[in-house]
Motif scaffolding. Structure first.
Motif, short mmCIF file in Angstrom:
data_model
loop_
_atom_site.label_atom_id
_atom_site.label_comp_id
_atom_site.label_asym_id
_atom_site.label_seq_id
_atom_site.Cartn_x
_atom_site.Cartn_y
_atom_site.Cartn_z
N GLN A 184 0.85 -1.18 0.00
CA GLN A 184 0.00 0.00 0.00
C GLN A 184 0.89 1.23 0.00
O GLN A 184 1.87 1.30 0.75
N GLN A 185 0.54 2.20 -0.84
CA GLN A 185 1.34 3.43 -0.95
C GLN A 185 0.48 4.64 -0.65
O GLN A 185 -0.69 4.70 -1.05
N ILE A 186 1.05 5.60 0.06
CA ILE A 186 0.41 6.89 0.28
C ILE A 186 1.35 7.97 -0.25
O ILE A 186 2.57 7.81 -0.24
N ARG A 187 0.76 9.06 -0.72
CA ARG A 187 1.53 10.16 -1.29
C ARG A 187 1.14 11.45 -0.60
O ARG A 187 -0.07 11.75 -0.49
N ILE A 188 2.12 12.22 -0.18
CA ILE A 188 1.91 13.47 0.54
C ILE A 188 2.40 14.60 -0.36
O ILE A 188 3.59 14.68 -0.68
N TYR A 189 1.49 15.49 -0.74
CA TYR A 189 1.81 16.62 -1.62
C TYR A 189 2.04 17.88 -0.79
O TYR A 189 1.32 18.14 0.18
N PHE A 190 3.03 18.65 -1.20
CA PHE A 190 3.34 19.93 -0.57
C PHE A 190 2.98 21.02 -1.58
O PHE A 190 3.79 21.38 -2.45
N LEU A 191 1.79 21.57 -1.46
CA LEU A 191 1.21 22.43 -2.48
C LEU A 191 1.04 23.85 -1.96
O LEU A 191 0.85 24.08 -0.75
N ASN A 192 1.09 24.81 -2.88
CA ASN A 192 0.68 26.17 -2.54
C ASN A 192 -0.78 26.14 -2.08
O ASN A 192 -1.59 25.37 -2.60
N ASN A 193 -1.10 27.00 -1.14
CA ASN A 193 -2.47 27.05 -0.63
C ASN A 193 -3.36 27.84 -1.58
O ASN A 193 -3.86 28.93 -1.25
N THR A 194 -3.53 27.31 -2.78
CA THR A 194 -4.43 27.88 -3.77
C THR A 194 -5.34 26.77 -4.28
O THR A 194 -4.93 25.60 -4.33
N PRO A 195 -6.56 27.10 -4.69
CA PRO A 195 -7.48 26.04 -5.14
C PRO A 195 -6.96 25.25 -6.34
O PRO A 195 -7.14 24.03 -6.41
N CYS A 196 -6.29 25.92 -7.28
CA CYS A 196 -5.85 25.22 -8.48
C CYS A 196 -4.73 24.24 -8.19
O CYS A 196 -4.58 23.23 -8.89
N ALA A 197 -3.91 24.49 -7.17
CA ALA A 197 -2.84 23.55 -6.84
C ALA A 197 -3.41 22.22 -6.35
O ALA A 197 -2.91 21.14 -6.72
N LEU A 198 -4.47 22.28 -5.55
CA LEU A 198 -5.10 21.05 -5.08
C LEU A 198 -5.77 20.31 -6.24
O LEU A 198 -5.72 19.08 -6.31
N GLN A 199 -6.36 21.05 -7.18
CA GLN A 199 -6.97 20.41 -8.34
C GLN A 199 -5.92 19.73 -9.21
O GLN A 199 -6.17 18.69 -9.81
N TRP A 200 -4.72 20.32 -9.27
CA TRP A 200 -3.63 19.67 -10.01
C TRP A 200 -3.27 18.33 -9.37
O TRP A 200 -3.04 17.34 -10.06
N ALA A 201 -3.24 18.29 -8.04
CA ALA A 201 -2.93 17.04 -7.35
C ALA A 201 -3.99 15.98 -7.66
O ALA A 201 -3.67 14.81 -7.88
N HIS A 202 -5.26 16.38 -7.66
CA HIS A 202 -6.32 15.44 -8.03
C HIS A 202 -6.10 14.90 -9.44
O HIS A 202 -6.27 13.70 -9.70
N CYS A 203 -5.73 15.79 -10.37
CA CYS A 203 -5.47 15.37 -11.75
C CYS A 203 -4.28 14.42 -11.82
O CYS A 203 -4.30 13.42 -12.55
N ASN A 204 -3.24 14.70 -11.04
CA ASN A 204 -2.05 13.86 -11.05
C ASN A 204 -2.31 12.49 -10.45
O ASN A 204 -1.61 11.52 -10.76
N GLU A 205 -3.32 12.38 -9.59
CA GLU A 205 -3.64 11.12 -8.92
C GLU A 205 -4.56 10.22 -9.74
O GLU A 205 -4.76 9.05 -9.37
N GLU A 206 -5.13 10.73 -10.81
CA GLU A 206 -6.07 9.93 -11.59
C GLU A 206 -5.47 8.62 -12.11
O GLU A 206 -6.12 7.58 -12.05
N PRO A 207 -4.22 8.61 -12.63
CA PRO A 207 -3.67 7.32 -13.09
C PRO A 207 -3.49 6.31 -11.96
O PRO A 207 -3.51 5.10 -12.22
N PHE A 208 -3.32 6.78 -10.72
CA PHE A 208 -3.12 5.87 -9.59
C PHE A 208 -4.42 5.53 -8.87
O PHE A 208 -4.41 4.77 -7.91
N ARG A 209 -5.53 6.15 -9.31
CA ARG A 209 -6.83 5.98 -8.66
C ARG A 209 -6.77 6.37 -7.19
O ARG A 209 -7.42 5.75 -6.33
N GLY A 210 -5.98 7.38 -6.91
CA GLY A 210 -5.86 7.85 -5.53
C GLY A 210 -6.92 8.87 -5.21
O GLY A 210 -7.36 9.64 -6.07
N SER A 211 -7.35 8.89 -3.98
CA SER A 211 -8.34 9.86 -3.52
C SER A 211 -7.78 10.63 -2.32
O SER A 211 -6.91 10.12 -1.59
#
Length: 562
Positions: free
Chosen positions: A275-302
């Motif tokens: 089992q793998q978990i990924r911790i993102y260090f993102l700017n506190n802006t809405p679009c940065a979090l949406q980028w992380a969601h997009c980047n997680e799509e191939p891994f089916r991460g939520s």
């Protein structure tokens, strides 16, 4: 004569050998030049003058985006036909939909509308980006196609120094160079937590050209059209181009930006061995979090629960992620329980992440019948190096077959901290010396400090701040401070504390909400300095690390004296 010439001429075999070697050397030089100029994915292409200036950015760590290892040399130029198709797709109406699409190796999020004399508002949902075209900006009878684009390509960001931080996305308004009869308003979020040191940058180029970023505050024609609030940049545009914002620290250690720590994982399967978990260090802006969601799509991460805010200080200190607890039945496959993220990777907004991988132990039920491997409980500490006593986040994850949940565990406080907004207000009220001495000196006396210690405190950078810091070290509550102010007959301070207790402001940058009319009043008035100060009146840059350190040193001295 012929004999004399033959003595000076080299042997034919030797001459042929020299010519062959020279041809090979020339061929190798040509191949290396071609590779260096045409292949941006070579890992060593970055090594050059820029890399010599910032050695920390040359190192490629596995948890960052692939683009951090790309060369600054641009990719081969697109053909005319490719550019025509690119802009045709980009500027085609999207029927009020937000489109995410890869165009010419650029991941873009955009919306395109046909705008007439009635005006329109383009908004990228969940991105915090909008473009308002006012009425009469387009002539009556005409229709203009307007595009609002979020650029998710790090190579389009400004090249930053170590004293600069990227705090906003790169936004493109198109078509490039389009002008209107009325000024349009572009708005996007930033994560500085204060508008004091935020500077808006623009590149007067189209999206596929080499970017030429420059500070817009330096242009007199643009200066009065920029309004920066605590968490947003608003720009009045007379023509369309590329825009972003940068935090200029000027070597001030108290300047910081806010991050959001986002943890992603997939549900746990019964037959799953890893089992793998990924911790993102993102700017506190809405679009940065949406980028992380997009980047997680191939891994089916939520996303595991809500994100956690982190105050990232301008100290050149790397970020550390330390695994503190892992439930029985699972083991960490990494050799070390800690990982780090280079300071500049976060400071320059490169959206790095780190991953932890766990393996299910193969233990027979007879040996350990009580072990439950159908769930994973993980506790992690996140902090900047040497600053864990001031900035520490504790993340706890619970991963089961139904999904992943995260909770923030507040670390045991070293002292009760006065909320920063209230701290600054009380400091301002208590700082001026009064004739009667009913100021910070009387508060220090009420806290049990003698004359010698009070005189020592008066030599500090801010005696009022040092006094309030000492009160924090005593673990006093706001109610205790309120009673002290009443006994001192400092009703102004008591009213300030009472107002905060009745209507508290959460101590986070995104929670400071101000009246929209006040923000609009400060827009586009005066120069940038006065503009920023008006927008931030009463909400100055809080949490000065330098002053906090001074105060901490002061309280240490008091402890030593006692």
């Amino acid at each position: 004569m012929q004999g004399m010439l033959s003595d000076f001429l080299p042997d034919p075999g030797v001459l042929q050998f020299i010519l062959t070697q020279a041809a090979i050397i020339v061929l190798l030089i040509i191949i290396m030049k071609c590779l260096h100029s045409r292949c941006p994915w070579l890992p060593n292409c970055m090594i050059g003058q820029d890399a010599a200036q910032e050695n920390t950015e040359v190192q490629v760590d596995p948890g960052t985006l692939g683009s951090t290892s790309l060369s600054d040399v641009p990719c081969p130029k697109a053909t005319s036909q490719e550019m025509e198709e690119f802009f045709k797709d980009l500027h085609s109406p999207t029927d009020n939909r937000v489109v995410r699409k890869m165009l010419l190796h650029k991941l873009l999020v955009f919306m395109t509308k046909e705008v007439d004399h009635r005006g329109a508002c383009l908004m990228l949902a969940d991105m915090g980006i909008s473009l308002e075209v006012p009425p009469d900006a387009v002539s009556l009878g005409r229709v203009e196609r307007v595009s609002l684009v979020l650029v998710w390509d790090l190579l389009d960001s400004p090249h930053l120094l170590g004293t600069q931080a990227l705090i906003s996305p790169v936004v493109y308004c198109g078509p490039h160079g389009a002008s209107f009869q009325q000024l349009c308003t572009l708005s996007f979020k930033h994560c500085a937590g204060s508008g004091k040191y935020v500077r808006v940058y623009g590149s007067d180029t189209h999206l596929l050209a080499s970017k030429e970023w420059e500070e817009l505050h330096n242009k007199p024609s643009r200066r009065n059209r920029i309004c920066i609030t605590r968490d947003e940049c608003q720009i009045k545009l007379d023509h369309f181009s590329l825009y972003t914002s940068v935090l200029e620290t000027y070597g001030r250690p108290e300047v910081h930006k806010w991050l959001q720590l986002a943890v992603f994982s997939s549900p746990l399967s019964p037959d799953q061995s890893h089992q793998q978990i990924r911790i993102y260090f993102l700017n506190n802006t809405p679009c940065a979090l949406q980028w992380a969601h997009c980047n997680e799509e191939p891994f089916r991460g939520s996303l595991c629960g809500p994100v956690q805010l982190f105050e990232f200080a301008n100290t050149s200190k790397d970020m550390f992620l330390v695994l503190k607890y892992l439930s029985e039945g699972w083991e960490n496959i990494d050799e070390s329980a800690s990982q780090y993220v280079p300071f500049l990777h976060i400071w320059h907004g490169k959206c790095p992440f780190r991953s932890l991988c766990f393996r299910r132990k193969t233990v027979s039920p007879v040996d350990s019948p009580s072990q439950n491997t159908s769930e994973i409980i993980v506790t992690m500490h996140v902090f900047q190096k040497d600053l864990q006593e001031k900035y520490l986040e504790v993340l706890r994850l619970h991963i089961t077959e139904s999904g992943c949940q995260a909770e923030r565990v507040s670390p045991k406080p070293y002292c009760n901290r006065i909320p920063r907004e209230l701290f600054e207000q009380l400091q301002m009220l208590l700082e001026p010396n009064t004739v009667s001495g009913n100021d910070w000196r009387k508060l220090a006396s009420r806290l049990g400090l003698c004359g010698t210690k009070i005189r020592f405190m008066s030599c500090q950078h801010s005696p009022a701040a040092a006094t309030l810091e000492f009160f924090e070290e005593l673990n006093g509550s706001l109610h205790d401070l309120y009673k002290i102010m009443l006994s001192m007959e400092r009703l102004d301070c008591a009213v300030t504390i009472e107002a905060f207790l009745n209507d508290p402001l959460p101590d986070s940058p995104g929670s400071f909400q101000r009246d929209k009319d006040q923000e609009n009043q400060c827009c586009c008035e005066g120069n940038t300095t006065s503009l920023a100060s008006e927008c931030d009146s009463g909400l100055t840059d809080l949490g000065s690390v330098e002053e906090r350190d001074i105060c901490s040193q002061t309280t240490d001295e008091y402890t030593a004296i006692q």
